[in-house]
Design an enzyme around this catalytic site. Structure first.
Site, mmCIF file in Angstrom:
data_model
loop_
_atom_site.group_PDB
_atom_site.id
_atom_site.type_symbol
_atom_site.label_atom_id
_atom_site.label_comp_id
_atom_site.label_asym_id
_atom_site.label_seq_id
_atom_site.Cartn_x
_atom_site.Cartn_y
_atom_site.Cartn_z
ATOM 1 N N HIS A 100 0.843 -1.197 0.000
ATOM 2 C CA HIS A 100 0.000 0.000 0.000
ATOM 3 C C HIS A 100 0.875 1.243 0.000
ATOM 4 O O HIS A 100 1.987 1.229 0.519
ATOM 5 C CB HIS A 100 -0.951 0.011 1.200
ATOM 6 C CG HIS A 100 -0.284 -0.179 2.518
ATOM 7 N ND1 HIS A 100 0.205 -1.410 2.946
ATOM 8 C CD2 HIS A 100 0.022 0.699 3.502
ATOM 9 C CE1 HIS A 100 0.758 -1.272 4.125
ATOM 10 N NE2 HIS A 100 0.669 0.006 4.489
ATOM 11 N N HIS A 102 1.013 5.151 1.202
ATOM 12 C CA HIS A 102 0.431 6.197 2.051
ATOM 13 C C HIS A 102 0.449 7.525 1.300
ATOM 14 O O HIS A 102 1.468 7.876 0.700
ATOM 15 C CB HIS A 102 1.263 6.385 3.324
ATOM 16 C CG HIS A 102 1.266 5.214 4.249
ATOM 17 N ND1 HIS A 102 0.523 5.175 5.407
ATOM 18 C CD2 HIS A 102 1.927 4.020 4.203
ATOM 19 C CE1 HIS A 102 0.738 4.032 6.032
ATOM 20 N NE2 HIS A 102 1.587 3.313 5.325
#
Ligand code: AMP
Length: 136
Positions: A100, A102
């Site tokens: 992922h 940020h």
């Protein structure tokens, strides 16, 4: 059966989230514990553990999604910048082993700082290490 992570559960809806965007490759949710309000996560649909495992086309797609999130944060929140970062494996602080990105909104004088202390090089050390690390 595919690996199960916090984010596969969020993708399936068995854990609730506030979803900002979704396509075939990735989805974007709001981070439940934001560094700054609006902190969002661009998450691969496939649970690749880290950057090395992730195919180049998926990474490219995700960074372009992060660029769209950045634009949205700037236009809706009026932030003046963003931190865009990947914690890449546990040693770097990655808590959820499912790739992922940020995207953290930043404001001039918001007072947030990375907690990194800085190391220093002895004379000649950076040049020597640079030779080992260089690539083409
Ligand atoms: P990392 O340390 O890079 O693996 O980041 C994981 C992020 O997931 C952290 O910033 C957490 O605040 C965030 N997080 C954990 N649980 C949830 C959740 N249920 N919904 C949204 N974000 C979450």
């Amino acid at each position: 059966m595919e690996k199960e992570t916090l984010f596969t559960k969020i993708a399936q809806g068995s854990i609730p989230s506030v979803r900002l965007y979704e396509d075939d490759v990735c989805f974007v949710i709001m981070d439940i514990n934001p560094v700054v309000k609006g902190h969002s996560l661009v998450i691969a649909k496939e649970p690749y553990a880290n950057m090395q495992e992730t195919p180049d086309d998926v990474l490219t797609h995700m960074i372009l999604a992060a660029k769209k999130v950045d634009a949205r944060l700037r236009s809706v929140l009026g932030c003046q910048g963003t931190n865009i970062l990947i914690n890449n494996d546990r040693a770097s602080g990655q808590e959820v082993p499912h790739l992922h990105i940020h995207v953290i909104p930043r404001y001039t004088d918001d007072g947030r700082k990375f907690g990194f202390e800085h190391d220093f090089y002895a004379r000649g050390e950076m040049e020597k290490l640079g030779q080992e690390l260089s690539f083409s």
